[in-house]
Design a protein around this motif. Structure first.
Motif, PDB file in Angstrom:
ATOM      1  N   ASN A 113     -69.765 -59.275  37.041  1.00 58.34           N
ATOM      2  CA  ASN A 113     -70.292 -59.591  38.373  1.00 58.34           C
ATOM      3  C   ASN A 113     -69.219 -59.528  39.451  1.00 58.34           C
ATOM      4  OD1 ASN A 113     -72.792 -59.897  37.383  1.00 58.34           O
ATOM      5  ND2 ASN A 113     -73.017 -62.076  37.831  1.00 58.34           N
ATOM      6  N   GLN A 114     -68.295 -58.623  39.338  1.00 52.15           N
ATOM      7  CA  GLN A 114     -67.311 -58.406  40.376  1.00 52.15           C
ATOM      8  C   GLN A 114     -66.797 -56.978  40.229  1.00 52.15           C
ATOM      9  OE1 GLN A 114     -63.754 -60.920  39.130  1.00 52.15           O
ATOM     10  NE2 GLN A 114     -62.829 -58.931  39.454  1.00 52.15           N
ATOM     11  N   PRO A 115     -66.181 -56.466  41.247  1.00 50.31           N
ATOM     12  CA  PRO A 115     -65.649 -55.093  41.129  1.00 50.31           C
ATOM     13  C   PRO A 115     -64.600 -55.012  40.029  1.00 50.31           C
ATOM     14  CG  PRO A 115     -65.740 -55.795  43.431  1.00 50.31           C
ATOM     15  CD  PRO A 115     -66.036 -57.017  42.610  1.00 50.31           C
ATOM     16  N   ASN A 116     -64.570 -53.898  39.334  1.00 53.10           N
ATOM     17  CA  ASN A 116     -63.535 -53.675  38.330  1.00 53.10           C
ATOM     18  C   ASN A 116     -62.161 -53.618  38.994  1.00 53.10           C
ATOM     19  OD1 ASN A 116     -65.524 -53.526  36.400  1.00 53.10           O
ATOM     20  ND2 ASN A 116     -65.644 -51.286  36.452  1.00 53.10           N
ATOM     21  N   ILE A 117     -61.125 -53.934  38.233  1.00 50.77           N
ATOM     22  CA  ILE A 117     -59.757 -53.944  38.748  1.00 50.77           C
ATOM     23  C   ILE A 117     -58.976 -52.816  38.090  1.00 50.77           C
ATOM     24  CG2 ILE A 117     -57.610 -55.251  38.884  1.00 50.77           C
ATOM     25  CD1 ILE A 117     -59.280 -57.795  38.971  1.00 50.77           C
ATOM     26  N   VAL A 118     -58.460 -51.902  38.907  1.00 47.94           N
ATOM     27  CA  VAL A 118     -57.704 -50.768  38.406  1.00 47.94           C
ATOM     28  C   VAL A 118     -56.225 -51.155  38.376  1.00 47.94           C
ATOM     29  CG1 VAL A 118     -57.114 -48.343  38.707  1.00 47.94           C
ATOM     30  CG2 VAL A 118     -59.399 -49.166  39.345  1.00 47.94           C
ATOM     31  N   CYS A 119     -55.623 -51.120  37.206  1.00 47.21           N
ATOM     32  CA  CYS A 119     -54.224 -51.499  37.053  1.00 47.21           C
ATOM     33  C   CYS A 119     -53.306 -50.308  37.340  1.00 47.21           C
ATOM     34  CB  CYS A 119     -53.968 -52.011  35.633  1.00 47.21           C
ATOM     35  SG  CYS A 119     -54.862 -53.534  35.238  1.00 47.21           S
ATOM     36  N   GLU A 120     -52.069 -50.625  37.632  1.00 47.15           N
ATOM     37  CA  GLU A 120     -51.083 -49.587  37.891  1.00 47.15           C
ATOM     38  C   GLU A 120     -50.844 -48.760  36.638  1.00 47.15           C
ATOM     39  OE1 GLU A 120     -46.426 -49.180  39.444  1.00 47.15           O
ATOM     40  OE2 GLU A 120     -47.474 -51.106  39.456  1.00 47.15           O
ATOM     41  N   SER A 121     -50.704 -47.449  36.813  1.00 46.46           N
ATOM     42  CA  SER A 121     -50.515 -46.558  35.677  1.00 46.46           C
ATOM     43  C   SER A 121     -49.193 -46.843  34.966  1.00 46.46           C
ATOM     44  CB  SER A 121     -50.541 -45.097  36.124  1.00 46.46           C
ATOM     45  OG  SER A 121     -51.811 -44.749  36.641  1.00 46.46           O
ATOM     46  N   GLN A 122     -49.206 -46.699  33.637  1.00 49.01           N
ATOM     47  CA  GLN A 122     -48.011 -46.743  32.807  1.00 49.01           C
ATOM     48  C   GLN A 122     -47.904 -45.397  32.090  1.00 49.01           C
ATOM     49  OE1 GLN A 122     -47.688 -50.788  30.733  1.00 49.01           O
ATOM     50  NE2 GLN A 122     -49.812 -50.813  31.413  1.00 49.01           N
ATOM     51  N   SER A 123     -46.734 -45.085  31.578  1.00 43.33           N
ATOM     52  CA  SER A 123     -46.587 -43.743  31.011  1.00 43.33           C
ATOM     53  C   SER A 123     -45.666 -43.726  29.803  1.00 43.33           C
ATOM     54  CB  SER A 123     -46.054 -42.771  32.068  1.00 43.33           C
ATOM     55  OG  SER A 123     -44.698 -43.047  32.370  1.00 43.33           O
ATOM     56  N   PHE A 166     -49.835 -40.372  31.531  1.00 42.92           N
ATOM     57  CA  PHE A 166     -50.074 -41.583  32.308  1.00 42.92           C
ATOM     58  C   PHE A 166     -51.391 -42.211  31.847  1.00 42.92           C
ATOM     59  CE2 PHE A 166     -47.197 -39.085  34.820  1.00 42.92           C
ATOM     60  CZ  PHE A 166     -46.356 -40.020  35.417  1.00 42.92           C
ATOM     61  N   ILE A 167     -51.340 -43.507  31.489  1.00 40.11           N
ATOM     62  CA  ILE A 167     -52.548 -44.232  31.099  1.00 40.11           C
ATOM     63  C   ILE A 167     -52.865 -45.242  32.191  1.00 40.11           C
ATOM     64  CG2 ILE A 167     -51.139 -45.766  29.639  1.00 40.11           C
ATOM     65  CD1 ILE A 167     -53.704 -46.287  28.020  1.00 40.11           C
ATOM     66  N   THR A 168     -54.095 -45.191  32.658  1.00 39.53           N
ATOM     67  CA  THR A 168     -54.565 -46.124  33.686  1.00 39.53           C
ATOM     68  C   THR A 168     -55.633 -46.996  33.065  1.00 39.53           C
ATOM     69  OG1 THR A 168     -54.149 -44.483  35.403  1.00 39.53           O
ATOM     70  CG2 THR A 168     -55.553 -46.352  35.977  1.00 39.53           C
ATOM     71  N   ILE A 169     -55.379 -48.294  33.007  1.00 38.95           N
ATOM     72  CA  ILE A 169     -56.307 -49.248  32.398  1.00 38.95           C
ATOM     73  C   ILE A 169     -57.073 -49.956  33.509  1.00 38.95           C
ATOM     74  CG2 ILE A 169     -56.526 -51.275  30.921  1.00 38.95           C
ATOM     75  CD1 ILE A 169     -53.897 -50.459  29.606  1.00 38.95           C
ATOM     76  N   THR A 170     -58.387 -49.911  33.436  1.00 38.05           N
ATOM     77  CA  THR A 170     -59.251 -50.598  34.390  1.00 38.05           C
ATOM     78  C   THR A 170     -59.877 -51.796  33.701  1.00 38.05           C
ATOM     79  OG1 THR A 170     -59.750 -48.555  35.582  1.00 38.05           O
ATOM     80  CG2 THR A 170     -61.275 -50.379  35.871  1.00 38.05           C
ATOM     81  N   GLY A 217     -63.861 -56.391  29.027  1.00 43.56           N
ATOM     82  CA  GLY A 217     -63.721 -55.045  28.481  1.00 43.56           C
ATOM     83  C   GLY A 217     -62.709 -54.220  29.261  1.00 43.56           C
ATOM     84  N   TYR A 218     -62.440 -53.012  28.750  1.00 45.39           N
ATOM     85  CA  TYR A 218     -61.426 -52.139  29.331  1.00 45.39           C
ATOM     86  C   TYR A 218     -61.974 -50.715  29.459  1.00 45.39           C
ATOM     87  CZ  TYR A 218     -58.613 -56.051  27.670  1.00 45.39           C
ATOM     88  OH  TYR A 218     -58.125 -57.309  27.415  1.00 45.39           O
ATOM     89  N   ILE A 219     -61.578 -50.052  30.535  1.00 42.77           N
ATOM     90  CA  ILE A 219     -61.889 -48.640  30.751  1.00 42.77           C
ATOM     91  C   ILE A 219     -60.553 -47.933  30.905  1.00 42.77           C
ATOM     92  CG2 ILE A 219     -62.989 -46.958  32.282  1.00 42.77           C
ATOM     93  CD1 ILE A 219     -64.914 -49.208  33.133  1.00 42.77           C
ATOM     94  N   ILE A 220     -60.346 -46.836  30.195  1.00 39.45           N
ATOM     95  CA  ILE A 220     -59.049 -46.169  30.278  1.00 39.45           C
ATOM     96  C   ILE A 220     -59.215 -44.719  30.701  1.00 39.45           C
ATOM     97  CG2 ILE A 220     -58.127 -47.679  28.478  1.00 39.45           C
ATOM     98  CD1 ILE A 220     -58.021 -45.197  26.668  1.00 39.45           C
ATOM     99  N   SER A 221     -58.213 -44.244  31.407  1.00 38.21           N
ATOM    100  CA  SER A 221     -58.100 -42.839  31.787  1.00 38.21           C
ATOM    101  C   SER A 221     -56.724 -42.345  31.389  1.00 38.21           C
ATOM    102  CB  SER A 221     -58.301 -42.656  33.299  1.00 38.21           C
ATOM    103  OG  SER A 221     -59.621 -42.970  33.680  1.00 38.21           O
TER     104      SER A 221
END
Length: 589
Positions: A111-121, A102-106, A63-67
């Motif tokens: 069963n592991q920490p989520n990975i925060v990807c580098e922001s794109q814009s 700026f969109i930040t996709i996590t 899955g994906y989490i976005i900011s």
């Protein structure tokens, strides 16, 4: 195929069957591929303020989490919205104009920490016109028996950056709320309940920096008698955000004192109810049979009574972690999938003259299924073995599965693909078109039948080629072979070609290979005696270089024991009691 459960209410209300199946997987915590923006692309400009944002799907990411924000990593527009396995998001209220977003996709894992990807814009375009009116509201115009505690909400108006709202008990009135700037909000909760059994008039005027919407209509609805709504409830099992949930869990939630029932919806994203839609329960638990493994599910529960349903209840989530994968293998560093890998071809040909055309699976598995598809996409089961008999063209499905035993439960991991069956038949050669050049022959082969054919020349064993054209063939007779690729048969044709004009060859090749080494008149088959007295051969300058008797072996391409060059030569043949014949031919080595 054929494994999707129909989550209708009778099935949901089945007797509790609680399969506890947990298959723990470890997911990659090191370098992980992050998705690129698909639309708008990273760095795009002049993007519409109501654009939908989409990104690449990454294999093995549940899955994906976005900011969304106005700075790298920022979340002042949207703060960590979980969209499940969806790869797109559209802001309900739109995006600010002339702004770098700026969109930040996590990457969401179980069963592991989520990975925060580098922001794109990307940068939005400036607004160029005043907004339109809102397309719809809740309550809708002319709605009846609306609960007095209802919140007022509306869908975003194109190009709007804010809204003025007024509420009254008369047309164009503002007795309840004078015209108020609510900013870019899409809902309003009155501080007190609306008056019961009254006509309520609401006016919503969208605006932006250019101006306000023109001609927006007032919405009127009628409230119900005064009553007390139930409050919202929360999940007990699984709790909000829980992972490792069994595939057939018992869902349980807290009871609400004045609720007479509960309306439950479940989906695989925050915006869908594709698993369960507004199912009504009069108790606080139910069993769901066979959730899809390795997915996040979004559940909404609204208690209700005779006054209406609870308002503003929060959506909750839980995730399953059982099934066929993909799983991250910490030893190999690869994603593992338990579904069988298929090698079955995209198309299969069957022979018209075979009474039974048997197709055999090319994949190793515990079991197989074969289906025929009709024009509407409906499936008909044909076989449950590794072989299937098919006697007509069309589209089919090949499915292979393996049985997996885990935690005392057996489940099936399957893979399937659609393939096409085509009719083929024994080739029948209709014609061979021959083109004669100075040095070679070109063949084009035509058949009266259609099929999946390949072609060879002078050798039954090949090599074979897909094209029906052969070029640069030697100047001699050849045998053509046409073979059906699927084993339906072989056709043969001997191509005999007359390479002379009135018995005089067009060319000869004096290279000592024993084939066509001499140039000589070839009398027609029906003639028993030569009728030519003598043949003279001249070079291109008209010099006589050879005199031939029609009974000799012919000219060997030399003059004074010297090899003559490759070029055209002329001949003059003197006949008995006839006019001489002249012409030319080529010497090729």
């Amino acid at each position: 195929m054929k494994k999707k459960w129909d989550y209708r209410i009778p099935q949901i209300l089945a007797a509790p069957i609680f399969f506890i199946v947990l298959l723990f997987a470890v997911f990659k915590t090191s370098a992980q591929e992050c998705p690129a923006l698909v639309s708008p692309i990273n760095g795009a400009t002049l993007v519409s303020v109501d654009a939908s944002i989409s990104w690449e799907a990454i294999t093995g990411v549940p899955g994906y989490i976005i900011s969304l924000g106005t700075s790298p990593g920022g979340n002042d527009i949207l703060n960590e919205r979980n969209v499940g396995a969806l790869t797109s998001y559209t802001s309900p209220a739109g995006l600010p104009e002339s702004t770098e977003i700026f969109i930040t996709i996590t990457l969401f894992f179980f069963n592991q920490p989520n990975i925060v990807c580098e922001s794109q814009s990307f940068t939005t375009a400036a607004l160029s016109e005043a907004p339109q009116c809102v397309p719809s509201t809740f309550p809708a115009n002319d709605a009846l028996d609306i609960n007095t505690a209802t919140n007022i909400s509306w869908n975003a108006a194109p190009n709007a950056t804010g809204y003025f709202l007024s509420i009254g008990t008369t047309l164009n009135g503002s007795e309840i709320l004078t015209s108020t700037d609510l900013g870019n909000s899409l809902n309003y909760n009155t501080p007190t309940d609306l008056p019961p059994e009254a006509e309520i008039f609401i006016t919503i005027i969208p605006y932006n920096r250019i101006g306000i919407a023109a001609g927006c209509s007032t919405v009127m609805f009628t409230t119900a008698p005064e009553a007390v709504l139930p409050i919202c409830t929360t999940m007990i099992s699984p709790v909000n955000g829980e992972t490792n949930v069994p595939l057939s869990p018992t869902l349980e939630w807290n009871a609400v004192t004045n609720a007479t029932g509960y309306r439950v919806s479940i989906g695989t994203s925050p915006f869908e109810t594709n698993i369960l839609e507004d199912a009504i329960f009069f108790k606080t638990s139910t069993v769901i049979i066979d959730f899809e493994p390795n997915r996040t599910f979004f559940i909404s529960i609204y208690p209700f009574n005779e006054a209406g349903e609870a308002i503003g209840c929060t959506q909750e989530t839980f995730s399953t972690l059982v099934g066929c994968g993909p799983y991250f293998d910490p030893v190999s560093g690869e994603l593992l999938v338990l579904n069988p890998e298929l090698s079955f071809p995209d198309s299969v040909s069957i022979c018209t003259d075979n009474e039974f055309n048997v197709i055999t699976a090319t994949d190793e598995a515990d079991g197989y299924r074969w289906y025929k598809l009709d024009e509407r996409g409906n499936e008909t089961l044909l076989s449950t073995t590794a072989e299937v008999s098919i006697d007509e063209e069309g589209k089919y499905i090949h499915e292979a599965y393996v049985n997996i035993e885990e935690s005392g439960r057996t489940f099936e991991c399957s893979s399937s693909k659609m393939f096409e069956v085509k009719i083929s038949q024994i080739p029948e050669i209709a014609d061979v078109k021959v083109q004669i050049t100075a040095n070679s022959l070109n063949y084009e082969i035509f058949t009266t039948t259609t099929g999946n054919y390949e072609y060879a020349i002078d050798n039954k064993e090949g090599p074979y080629q897909d094209t029906n054209r052969f070029t640069n063939l030697s100047l001699q007779n050849h045998t053509i072979y046409v073979r059906d690729k699927d084993g339906c048969g072989l056709a043969t044709k001997f191509v005999e070609q007359d390479l002379t004009v009135n018995g005089f060859p067009n060319f000869f090749t004096p290279n000592g290979d024993g084939d066509n080494d001499y140039w000589q008149y070839i009398p027609p088959v029906e003639n028993t005696e030569p009728i030519i007295e003598v043949i003279y051969i001249f070079n291109q300058f008209g010099s006589l270089i050879q005199q031939l008797s029609p009974t000799s072996i012919g000219w060997d391409g030399t003059f004074n024991n010297q090899e003559m060059p490759e070029t055209d030569y002329w001949y003059k043949a003197s006949f008995v009691n006839q006019q001489p014949i002249t012409g030319h031919f080529s010497l090729k080595r």
